[in-house]
Design a protein around this motif. Structure first.
Motif, PDB file in Angstrom:
ATOM      1  N   GLY A  54       0.823  -1.203   0.000  1.00 23.82           N
ATOM      2  CA  GLY A  54       0.000   0.000   0.000  1.00 23.82           C
ATOM      3  C   GLY A  54       0.853   1.247   0.000  1.00 23.82           C
ATOM      4  N   TYR A  55       2.113   1.105  -0.379  1.00 26.22           N
ATOM      5  CA  TYR A  55       3.051   2.227  -0.401  1.00 26.22           C
ATOM      6  C   TYR A  55       4.109   1.926  -1.472  1.00 26.22           C
ATOM      7  N   ALA A  56       4.411   2.909  -2.359  1.00 28.69           N
ATOM      8  CA  ALA A  56       5.359   2.653  -3.460  1.00 28.69           C
ATOM      9  C   ALA A  56       6.418   3.736  -3.541  1.00 28.69           C
ATOM     10  N   GLY A  57       6.741   4.344  -2.444  1.00 33.27           N
ATOM     11  CA  GLY A  57       7.804   5.344  -2.443  1.00 33.27           C
ATOM     12  C   GLY A  57       7.273   6.755  -2.422  1.00 33.27           C
ATOM     13  N   LYS A  58       8.194   7.682  -2.155  1.00 32.21           N
ATOM     14  CA  LYS A  58       7.801   9.077  -1.995  1.00 32.21           C
ATOM     15  C   LYS A  58       7.452   9.745  -3.325  1.00 32.21           C
ATOM     16  N   VAL A  59       8.068   9.294  -4.402  1.00 32.78           N
ATOM     17  CA  VAL A  59       7.825   9.941  -5.691  1.00 32.78           C
ATOM     18  C   VAL A  59       6.379   9.738  -6.131  1.00 32.78           C
ATOM     19  N   ILE A  60       5.927   8.473  -6.063  1.00 33.20           N
ATOM     20  CA  ILE A  60       4.545   8.178  -6.472  1.00 33.20           C
ATOM     21  C   ILE A  60       3.564   8.855  -5.529  1.00 33.20           C
ATOM     22  N   GLU A  61       3.855   8.830  -4.235  1.00 39.17           N
ATOM     23  CA  GLU A  61       2.949   9.452  -3.268  1.00 39.17           C
ATOM     24  C   GLU A  61       2.887  10.965  -3.480  1.00 39.17           C
TER      25      GLU A  61
END
Length: 677
Positions: free
Chosen positions: A84-91
């Motif tokens: 449910g988390y794919a890194g800061k860039v995508i977020e």
């Protein structure tokens, strides 16, 4: 393998491995950033290459970048569904770009996909396909052009080989681009499918495995999926744009930015026109004033500045051109161009210009062509090109005919009138302006166009202005044909004759006679209005007598005797010759005075006797002309050429023939005698 080959092989393997092995979120952030950087770099390179072949690795690069994006999509999908988390860039993209609103993000994502797939990708694909087809079709023609340049010596073997290689590379490049553009299309389709799968899969994962509420699962995974889609499709959009730029760059020859600036600023007046239109929009009620007036001011300033700059550049170019022309004029070798003299010129005043302008109905140019044909048929010579030019120093209706730069005839015509002559020689009974016909000096009269039918009904000869000029020009050419026939013209005639009579020409020139000696014989014939069209007979006669003498005057007499049928037909068409004969005393005096040296033969008569002969000749001819008789002078063969030289400067239009130059069936009637009394 080179280091670069090893690095590329490792990168390709790692990209494939990323699809299988999970990638940490921190590393995924780095790779996503690298993907955007790489796409931006490719776009900038495609904009700054001068020609497509300068970026020949682009088709292979398309495959690698497409594979990299798909690999990153798989890695980001794995992290989204598992953690449910794919890194800061995508977020960050999910929160900052779409402001935390999944619906807005999804709509923006769909718009980007439509732009990429329906506009850029499809257009680039079509251009690449057509370019590949046209390039392959043009290859044979380009190869033949290279072979022709090589055979002509324009390029050497090394240059030819380099051009062939470039053509082959160009064909390979466009063929590869045709296939590589399918990667871009497939990537766009895959992006849409992956996004839909991510939303559905994330929604199921969140509710089933993580126990999230419906609204929370939908919001969380939709936000992450849209962020993932945006971070993937932005590089894809950049590379799609680069693809379109590369395949459409064949029409330009420089950097895209320079070409755009150069071509947009090439027409300052259009910028000023656009400024005026925007200013008009600004004052229309209801439209925003500030944006339109601001853009109008910018375009107006740019147009004015560019126009002034263009004028300064034009002025500099003109000054440089003038300086260059002055420098060229100072060079000694350029003086030679001033020494060229046109063989035939016709200068005319400004009122006569319409006669030479086909757009105004003038037919003088067509008449000049017919004059050259007529002279070829009548005299057997090829008349040089006739130069027509206007001369503002002449009177409006005046023209001058020049032979080798020297005036040979001048006349003043009336282009809206007709010249009439009475063939009976009597006076003309129509009101008009009296004059003399320029070609033959006959009495004539200019009449207005409304009197033309009256003149024709009375049997007068009616001639328009263009015909007057053309007839005058024709007679001038005939009169000076012997001056227009030079050694080069004779060589051209002999070369043309040699195609059908090679043995004849080879026997005479240069074995027996030089081109200059042949030219003197032909010039002598033309000087007395005898055509040289029958070159075969003329050369055969020269071949028969050239062994006996090199005197061109004597050789001319032999040729004249051989051409007696032509001479008879030309000067005695009705077989009745009204002749002036020479007193026996004059013939004996001329024969006894003939002397010869290395320059030729001549009659060394006493000047007082010569003047008496001329006076008697002129008086006899004038008396016969007054009676309406146009005589010819008939002498013995040995005397003819010398008597002609004595009287030719006085009445040149009276032909001087010998007994051997007339056909036996000609009836000779003596109408006068030249004597010393």
């Amino acid at each position: 393998m080179q280091i670069g080959d090893i690095v590329m092989a490792v990168i390709a393997v790692l990209i494939v491995i990323m699809m299988i092995i999970p990638v940490p979120a921190a590393l995924l952030d780095l790779l996503l950033t690298f993907n955007i950087t790489l796409a931006l770099l490719i776009l900038l390179i495609s904009m700054n290459t001068e020609k497509p072949l300068d970026f020949s690795i682009f088709p292979s690069l398309l495959l690698i970048t497409t594979l990299l994006r798909l690999s990153l999509n798989i890695s980001s999908t794995r992290l989204i569904l598992i953690n449910g988390y794919a890194g800061k860039v995508i977020e960050a993209f999910g929160n900052f770009v779409v402001k935390g609103n999944p619906l807005v993000g999804f709509i923006i994502f769909i718009i980007i996909e439509v732009i990429q797939f329906m506009v850029i990708t499809r257009g680039a694909e079509r251009v690449a396909e057509v370019a590949a087809r046209f390039t392959l079709d043009a290859m044979p023609g380009k190869q033949m052009s290279i072979d022709a340049d090589l055979n002509a010596g324009i390029i050497d073997e090394v240059q030819a080989r380099a051009r062939r290689e470039e053509i082959q590379r160009e064909a390979d490049f466009y063929g590869a681009m045709d296939g590589a553009s399918k990667f871009v299309k497939g990537d766009a389709i895959a992006g849409i499918i992956i996004t839909i799968i991510n939303i559905i899969g994330g929604f199921i994962t969140g509710m089933v495995f993580q126990g999230l509420e419906f609204a929370e699962a939908l919001n969380r995974y939709t936000l992450l999926t849209v962020g993932d889609g945006l971070i993937s499709q932005i590089p894809a959009l950049l590379i799609s744009t680069a693809t379109g730029i590369v395949v459409t760059k064949s029409a330009t020859s420089g950097h895209l930015g320079k070409d755009i600036i150069k071509q947009f600023t090439a027409y300052p007046r259009l910028l000023l026109l656009s400024s005026g239109v925007l200013a008009l929009f600004a004052i229309i009620p209801g439209l925003p004033f500030i944006p339109f007036i601001a853009l109008a001011g910018m375009l107006g300033y740019a147009g004015t500045t560019l126009k002034k700059s263009s004028e300064r550049e034009s002025q500099k170019v003109e000054e440089l051109q003038k300086e260059k022309e002055l420098e060229e004029m100072k060079k000694p070798e350029n003086i030679y161009s001033l020494l060229q003299v046109d063989p035939i010129e016709v200068e005319f005043g400004y009122n006569i210009i319409p006669l030479a302008d086909a757009s105004q109905g003038g037919d003088l140019l067509d008449r000049v062509v017919m004059i050259r044909r007529q002279c070829a048929l009548d005299l057997g010579i090829v008349v040089p090109m006739i130069r027509l030019r206007d001369n503002m120093q002449l009177r409006p209706n005046e023209y001058i005919i020049k032979i080798k730069g020297v005036e040979a005839g001048r006349y003043e015509i009336r282009i809206d009138s007709y010249l009439i002559m009475n063939p009976t020689g009597e006076s003309i009974e129509i009101e008009g302006i009296e004059t003399r016909e320029p070609a033959f000096g006959l009495p004539a009269m200019w009449i207005s166009a409304d009197k033309k039918e009256i003149a024709e009904m009375k049997g007068y000869t009616v001639v328009d202005a263009s015909s007057v000029l053309a007839t005058h020009l024709t007679e001038i050419i005939k009169r000076y044909a012997h001056e227009l026939l030079g050694r080069q013209e004779v060589k051209n005639l002999l070369d043309n004759l040699k195609e059908q009579y090679p043995a004849l020409v080879d026997e005479i020139v240069p074995k027996l006679l030089t081109i200059g000696e042949v030219q003197k014989v032909l010039s002598n014939l033309l000087k007395e209005n005898i055509p040289i069209r029958d070159l075969v007979t003329i050369l055969e006669t020269l071949g028969d007598y050239a062994m006996l003498t090199k005197d061109t005057d004597i050789l001319t007499e032999y040729v004249r005797q051989r051409l007696k049928r032509v001479i008879t037909e030309r000067f005695v068409p009705n077989k009745i010759a009204q002749v002036i004969t020479l007193d026996r005393q004059i013939e004996e005096m001329i024969l006894n005075s003939i002397t010869s040296d290395e320059t030729g033969s001549r009659a060394a008569l006493d000047p007082v006797v010569v003047q008496k002969i001329r006076n008697s000749f002129v008086q006899t001819v004038n008396e016969l002309h007054a009676k309406g008789i146009s005589p010819i002078v008939l002498t013995s063969p040995m005397v003819r050429v010398y008597f002609k030289k004595i009287v030719e400067d006085y009445i040149s239009l009276v032909p001087v023939l010998s007994y051997n130059e007339l056909e036996p069936d000609v009836e000779v009637r003596s109408v006068g005698v030249v004597s010393l009394k």
